[in-house]
Scaffold this motif. Structure first.
Motif, PDB file in Angstrom:
ATOM      1  N   LYS A 155       5.234  -4.634  -2.792  1.00 10.12           N
ATOM      2  CA  LYS A 155       4.918  -5.808  -1.986  1.00 10.12           C
ATOM      3  C   LYS A 155       4.444  -5.352  -0.619  1.00 10.12           C
ATOM      4  N   LEU A 186      -8.957 -13.350  -3.323  1.00  9.92           N
ATOM      5  CA  LEU A 186      -7.763 -12.524  -3.144  1.00  9.92           C
ATOM      6  C   LEU A 186      -6.583 -13.376  -2.673  1.00  9.92           C
ATOM      7  N   GLY A 209      -4.956 -15.761  -5.191  1.00 10.87           N
ATOM      8  CA  GLY A 209      -4.276 -15.149  -6.333  1.00 10.87           C
ATOM      9  C   GLY A 209      -5.178 -14.937  -7.525  1.00 10.87           C
ATOM     10  N   ILE A 213      -7.514 -12.815  -7.754  1.00 13.93           N
ATOM     11  CA  ILE A 213      -7.595 -11.368  -7.933  1.00 13.93           C
ATOM     12  C   ILE A 213      -6.169 -10.845  -8.038  1.00 13.93           C
ATOM     13  N   ALA A 214      -5.812 -10.339  -9.181  1.00 13.50           N
ATOM     14  CA  ALA A 214      -4.430  -9.913  -9.423  1.00 13.50           C
ATOM     15  C   ALA A 214      -4.352  -8.409  -9.598  1.00 13.50           C
ATOM     16  N   SER A 215      -3.110  -7.891  -9.546  1.00 12.69           N
ATOM     17  CA  SER A 215      -2.878  -6.461  -9.692  1.00 12.69           C
ATOM     18  C   SER A 215      -1.510  -6.221 -10.319  1.00 12.69           C
ATOM     19  N   ASP A 216      -1.444  -5.164 -11.120  1.00 13.09           N
ATOM     20  CA  ASP A 216      -0.158  -4.734 -11.664  1.00 13.09           C
ATOM     21  C   ASP A 216       0.592  -3.830 -10.683  1.00 13.09           C
ATOM     22  N   GLU A 240       1.557  -6.602  -4.809  1.00 14.62           N
ATOM     23  CA  GLU A 240       1.758  -8.016  -4.478  1.00 14.62           C
ATOM     24  C   GLU A 240       1.528  -8.160  -2.984  1.00 14.62           C
ATOM     25  N   MET A 252      -9.208  -4.387  -4.906  1.00 15.89           N
ATOM     26  CA  MET A 252      -9.001  -5.835  -4.839  1.00 15.89           C
ATOM     27  C   MET A 252      -9.911  -6.470  -3.790  1.00 15.89           C
ATOM     28  N   SER A 312     -12.807  -9.160  -4.686  1.00 14.44           N
ATOM     29  CA  SER A 312     -12.843 -10.458  -4.023  1.00 14.44           C
ATOM     30  C   SER A 312     -14.184 -10.681  -3.343  1.00 14.44           C
TER      31      SER A 312
END
Length: 283
Positions: A3, A17, A20, A22-25, A28, A228, A232
């Motif tokens: 985070k 971005l 939300g 644009i997400a990421s593993d 956060e 990201m 975006s």
């Protein structure tokens, strides 16, 4: 998943971005809320308040001069031509840029990026002696270590009202179509076109930085943040400033030169000094 504390303005190229989409593993993002965004620059520089932050380029250059622990990403947040951000009081008799010499010129802070760009333009393109101007400022620099030798406006005074009232002859860094003011550059579009023809750059105002700790210890996270941001930006194609590496380098080299000329930084840094080995590889 890590985070991150993030400060980014509401731009077309940050919308996906921040929504939300644009997400990421790996990441956060916890977005800080500052309106306007530049209100968050001081806590970033003075307290390291964010892991990822939009930051005015001159603020970043000054932060580097005082060894603040942050590095630049090749992700521009804001860029624009500057000529329209200079207005005058008609009674001051300012017909050309050199007429600013001997006048009282207000600026929010002497260290603002728009101010640095405009002073560089005035000095280098129009021959204005910046030392012959009485600079009146209203706010402290974001970088506390910088010693500001300008004249401080009286407490409670507002910059544009002072211009309207004749207490200032001109203002840099504010855009206004109020009938009580004149534009320093009456034909802004022509001036901007000619300036671009001479210099070949669009002036960068805000860049993106990450904390040195993040880059040193989590380079994979820094690379993911850049991915990201790029994704975006791609979703807002045509609605946001886009620079290739050569264009970004030319623009930042010019504002770095201007900043050194104006004593905001001790010397003009080479572009490679503004990145580290992680962020440099993302250019």
């Amino acid at each position: 998943m890590m985070k991150l504390r993030v400060l980014l303005g509401d731009h077309p190229h940050t919308a996906a971005l921040k929504s939300g989409a644009i997400a990421s593993d790996l990441v956060e993002m916890d977005f800080a809320q500052y309106t306007p965004t530049n209100k968050g620059f001081k806590p970033m520089v003075r307290d390291g308040a964010f892991d990822v932050s939009e930051l005015a380029i001159v603020t970043f250059l000054m932060a580097k001069a005082h060894n603040k622990p942050m590095v630049m990403l090749p992700d521009v947040m804001m860029a624009r031509f500057q000529h329209s951000y200079a207005v005058t009081n008609p009674a001051a008799g300012i017909a050309t840029p050199r007429d600013l010499e001997g006048k009282r010129v207000g600026i929010r802070s002497f260290t603002t990026t728009t101010g640095a760009w405009l002073r560089g333009i005035l000095a280098n393109d129009y021959g204005v002696n910046l030392d012959a101007i009485d600079w009146i400022t209203f706010e402290d620099p974001h970088v506390a270590e910088y010693i500001d030798a300008t004249t401080k406006a009286p407490a409670g005074k507002q910059i544009m009202q002072m211009l309207f009232d004749g207490e200032l002859d001109a203002v840099l860094g504010e855009k206004s179509d109020d009938p009580r003011v004149n534009q320093l550059f009456p034909d802004v579009a022509t001036e901007e076109k000619a300036w671009f023809a001479r210099h070949g750059v669009v002036p960068v105002n805000h860049v993106t930085v990450v904390s040195r700790e993040l880059s040193d210890n989590h380079p994979d996270i820094v690379r993911e943040v850049h991915r990201m941001l790029q994704e975006s930006r791609a979703s807002a194609a045509g609605k946001s400033p886009s620079f290739n590496d050569a264009e970004l380098t030319r623009s930042i080299e010019l504002i770095t030169e201007y900043s050194a000329q104006q004593g905001l930084i001790p010397r003009a840094y080479a572009i490679d000094e503004l990145y580290d080995h992680v962020t440099n590889a993302l250019r």
